[in-house]
Design a protein around this motif. Structure first.
Motif, PDB file in Angstrom:
ATOM      1  N   GLN A   1       0.936  -1.230   0.117  1.00  0.00           N
ATOM      2  CA  GLN A   1      -0.127   0.103   0.219  1.00  0.00           C
ATOM      3  C   GLN A   1       0.797   1.332   0.152  1.00  0.00           C
ATOM      4  O   GLN A   1       1.939   1.250   0.533  1.00  0.00           O
ATOM      5  CB  GLN A   1      -0.895   0.031   1.255  1.00  0.00           C
ATOM      6  N   ARG A   2       0.282   2.546  -0.332  1.00  0.00           N
ATOM      7  CA  ARG A   2       1.163   3.571  -0.621  1.00  0.00           C
ATOM      8  C   ARG A   2       1.529   3.983   0.558  1.00  0.00           C
ATOM      9  O   ARG A   2       2.748   4.504   0.851  1.00  0.00           O
ATOM     10  CB  ARG A   2       0.240   4.584  -1.329  1.00  0.00           C
ATOM     11  N   TRP A   3       0.911   4.053   1.856  1.00  0.00           N
ATOM     12  CA  TRP A   3       1.284   4.624   2.948  1.00  0.00           C
ATOM     13  C   TRP A   3       2.621   3.684   3.638  1.00  0.00           C
ATOM     14  O   TRP A   3       3.233   4.298   4.461  1.00  0.00           O
ATOM     15  CB  TRP A   3       0.214   4.380   3.921  1.00  0.00           C
ATOM     16  N   GLU A   4       2.556   2.412   3.188  1.00  0.00           N
ATOM     17  CA  GLU A   4       3.852   1.494   3.531  1.00  0.00           C
ATOM     18  C   GLU A   4       5.236   2.004   3.108  1.00  0.00           C
ATOM     19  O   GLU A   4       6.188   1.613   3.783  1.00  0.00           O
ATOM     20  CB  GLU A   4       3.706   0.137   3.184  1.00  0.00           C
TER      21      GLU A   4
ATOM     22  N   ARG B   1       7.145  -0.933   9.856  1.00  0.00           N
ATOM     23  CA  ARG B   1       5.849  -1.218   8.859  1.00  0.00           C
ATOM     24  C   ARG B   1       4.903  -1.844   9.798  1.00  0.00           C
ATOM     25  O   ARG B   1       3.720  -1.811   9.737  1.00  0.00           O
ATOM     26  CB  ARG B   1       6.403  -2.004   7.744  1.00  0.00           C
TER      27      ARG B   1
ATOM     28  N   GLY C   1       3.358   0.150  12.023  1.00  0.00           N
ATOM     29  CA  GLY C   1       2.198   0.872  11.336  1.00  0.00           C
ATOM     30  C   GLY C   1       0.781  -0.036  10.971  1.00  0.00           C
ATOM     31  O   GLY C   1      -0.206   0.754  11.264  1.00  0.00           O
TER      32      GLY C   1
ATOM     33  N   ARG D   1      -2.626   1.278  12.606  1.00  0.00           N
ATOM     34  CA  ARG D   1      -3.644   1.935  11.609  1.00  0.00           C
ATOM     35  C   ARG D   1      -5.104   0.811  11.427  1.00  0.00           C
ATOM     36  O   ARG D   1      -5.976   1.462  11.257  1.00  0.00           O
ATOM     37  CB  ARG D   1      -2.988   1.756   9.900  1.00  0.00           C
TER      38      ARG D   1
END
Length: 682
Positions: free
Chosen positions: A526-529, A537, A540, A544
């Motif tokens: 995913q983009r946020w990773e 990670r 996160g 999240r």
């Protein structure tokens, strides 16, 4: 010369494993030649062999004073190319040194021998049981590792105070208590605690402080670390070899006891199930074995595994001692410190003593175990009745939800008069000796751990944690684990559900599978990773998607442990043994989101806290190969893990043995005879 040994090697052992052992022996002979290791061709040599073990169910209840069973089987290599058993050759030396040469360079030290003139390898006459041996053995292990250049916790703390750089975690003693020198040293020292009778005379003649002239040992084997009992296999193989070399004539039960005692010297206090399975187990048979030494590790039953329905995969996570803390979301600390979370090793030490702490606190007679009370009913019916459930509730209510170490010590000190009476009654000790035994027992229970730190699910992550020993949750885990797993073997149609319930006892964080994205999204980055890697990670993901610390005390309040309506312990939702890892909790949630709650289940593998873990797949609902591919994408690739192998496949193996040849020069001929025989069926 060779024929009796040949039969011993082949008996009750898959022919593929025999072929692998023969190949390993050949490699050890070549290694001795290539490295010019000074085996005397005219002196006797012994061979020690032990595979690992697969624990199918009952992960931790073999702890001392609980003495629950486990369902397990010995494992080994499938064919000639495999190395999934420890094979070693050993010969007496004459230079008063312990020489140790593992073929795997990962386990080879910078020096290959240590002096045997080490007083810390000699247990005093006062060391007469497992508990007293533990303190001696761990001190000896630390002494050996210091000689090998590892760093103690005291040295690490001194460096921190002086703002000096720390050595890598791979050089910390706390991460290396099961290195080969420590395991072999403890096998020798454990034998030295045998002082009585003909066996005691033989031990003193060959291994006594004044008589021991040294030992030369070569070993090989690649039992996967992290849940397959590789360290026990080293100890068991060593003891079998010494038993054969010195013609000690120890029986299987004596070998199991000494192997278990040896591992107390690595700081982990458990029962003898792993050693009993490796020594006495049968190839391809899942056996439920008692861990109670008073039972001589008897078989409680044999139960079929529904292999037509369930397949167990073994993916890898991270190394439990040096790396687990990074992937624990703050549950474990990297090193011992004055305050804060315990290290993974400290937590294992504490939980390994939980049943003993509770036994003294609740005045359980020392000739009894907690499991004895409920054993017959669980074996017969697979489920606890009301009376035994009420008894468990009464025991749990006597164990505190949280208690500081100092206060717990005070409460056990208050029980010393009762404990002395127990030693007088059941050990026929006079009161002065019984008093010494009681002091040593209590002292040993409080070594190796600090007050544990727990973040509670009801508190924000930034707020102060609960501090103290969650003794009730640990004891409840042991009762819940045997209840859940007896129900499992009596109701295999509920396999996935019961494995999931069992895993709750090793859960670190709670994360709802429904909160996670779809399987397609889980398999892609995913983009946020992008800005995070590795443990960052993981953190996160947990933050999240709403992870919270697992509430291990749920269902365990005094009000919930009532005599009128006791809980169904095979459905217990709380309790914990604190061997879990946040990383594995997230993988469990991902798998259940991708394939369904009743299709896959995760279970830690034995010791937990990382290493290999289990994924149980209902083959009627999901293809195990699809599950493997999902793990490669959603788990391994996402978190940058590259295990080799990606997945362990286990194969049946035979029990441990020790063989003696009168001359080292006969070893090549023995190997060739084994190779030519191929099978003894004719």
């Amino acid at each position: 010369m060779a024929k009796p040994n040949l039969y011993s090697l082949f008996a009750n052992r898959p022919i593929g494993q025999v072929a692998a052992i023969v190949r390993q022996l050949s490699e050890l002979v070549r290694m001795a030649q290539d490295e010019e290791i000074a085996f005397d061709p005219e002196q006797p040599v012994a061979i020690g062999i032990s595979g690992g073990r697969l624990r199918l169910a009952f992960m931790h209840p073999d702890m001392a004073r609980f003495f629950g069973p486990a369902w397990q089987m010995p494992i080994g290599a499938a064919d000639e190319s495999g190395s999934e058993q420890i094979v070693l050759i050993v010969q007496a030396a004459e230079d008063h040194r312990l020489h140790l040469y593992p073929s795997n360079l990962e386990y080879r030290e910078s020096v290959n021998s240590l002096s045997t003139a080490n007083e810390k390898m000699v247990p005093s006459a006062e060391i007469v049981d497992l508990y007293q041996y533990e303190q001696f053995g761990t001190a000896m292990s630390e002494s050996l590792l210091l000689e090998l250049g590892y760093f103690s916790d005291a040295e690490l703390n001194q460096r921190r105070q002086e703002n000096l750089p720390l050595p890598p975690p791979s050089r910390w003693i706390s991460n290396n208590m099961r290195r080969p020198f420590a395991l072999v040293g403890n096998a020798i020292a454990s034998l030295r605690t045998v002082r009585d009778g003909l066996l005691g005379e033989k031990v003193d003649r060959w291994l006594g402080e004044k008589n021991f002239a040294g030992l030369r040992l070569l070993s090989t084997g690649e039992i996967p670390p992290g849940g397959f009992s590789s360290s026990s296999a080293v100890t068991v193989a060593t003891l079998n070899a010494l038993n054969a070399l010195y013609k000690l004539d120890m029986d299987n039960d004596q070998l199991v006891h000494l192997a278990c005692q040896s591992e107390y010297g690595t700081g982990v206090r458990a029962g003898s199930l792993d050693q009993a399975t490796e020594q006495k187990g049968e190839a391809g048979i899942g056996t439920l074995i008692s861990s109670n030494p008073r039972d001589n590790y008897r078989t409680l039953g044999r139960y079929p595994v529904p292999t037509e329905q369930i397949q167990i995969l073994f993916p890898y996570s991270v190394e439990r001692d040096s790396e687990a803390w990074r992937w624990s979301w703050g549950a474990y600390a990297p090193t011992v410190a004055p305050t804060g979370p315990l290290t993974a090793g400290e937590m294992r030490t504490l939980t390994g003593k939980a049943a003993e702490l509770a036994a003294i606190l609740t005045r359980l007679p020392i000739n009894r175990s907690f499991f004895q009370q409920i054993e017959a009913e669980l074996i017969e019916a697979g489920q606890l009745g009301v009376e035994n459930s009420r008894w468990i509730c009464s025991i749990l209510r006597q164990a505190p939800l949280f208690i500081k170490k100092d206060l717990l010590r005070q409460q056990l000190d208050d029980q010393k008069g009762w404990l002395i009476d127990q030693y007088c009654k059941h050990h026929n000790s006079d009161r002065s000796i019984a008093s010494q035994q009681a002091d040593a027992t209590v002292e040993a229970l409080f070594t190796g751990w600090r007050d544990p730190w727990h973040r509670q699910s009801t508190l924000p992550r930034s707020e102060s944690p609960e501090c103290g020993v969650p003794l009730r949750a640990m004891l409840a885990y042991l009762f819940g684990e045997v209840a859940k797993n007896f129900y499992l073997i009596h109701h295999p149609d509920e396999w996935i559900q019961m494995v999931t319930l069992s895993q709750r006892g090793d859960r670190s964080v709670q994360i709802e599978p429904d909160n996670l994205p779809t399987r397609k999204v889980l398999e892609a980055e995913q983009r946020w990773e992008h800005a995070r890697n590795g443990p960052e990670r993981l953190n996160g993901w947990l933050e999240r998607y709403g992870a919270i610390p697992f509430d291990f005390n749920q269902g365990l309040s005094d009000a919930e442990l009532t005599d009128t309506e006791p809980p169904h312990f095979h459905r217990l939702m709380g309790s914990n043994f604190f061997r879990g890892l946040a990383l594995i909790d997230l993988v469990e949630a991902m798998l259940k989101q991708a394939f369904g709650n009743q299709v896959v289940a995760v279970r830690i593998n034995a010791a937990g806290q990382g290493g290999y873990f289990q994924v149980h797949v209902d083959k009627r609902c999901a293809d195990p190969e699809e599950v493997k591919q999902f793990l490669r994408l959603a788990f391994y690739r996402r978190f940058g893990l590259s295990p080799r192998p990606e997945f362990v496949e286990v194969h049946p193996g035979g029990g441990a043995i020790g063989l003696r040849l009168e001359r080292y020069a006969d070893l090549p001929a023995f190997i060739e005879l084994c190779r030519r025989s191929g099978s003894l069926s004719d």
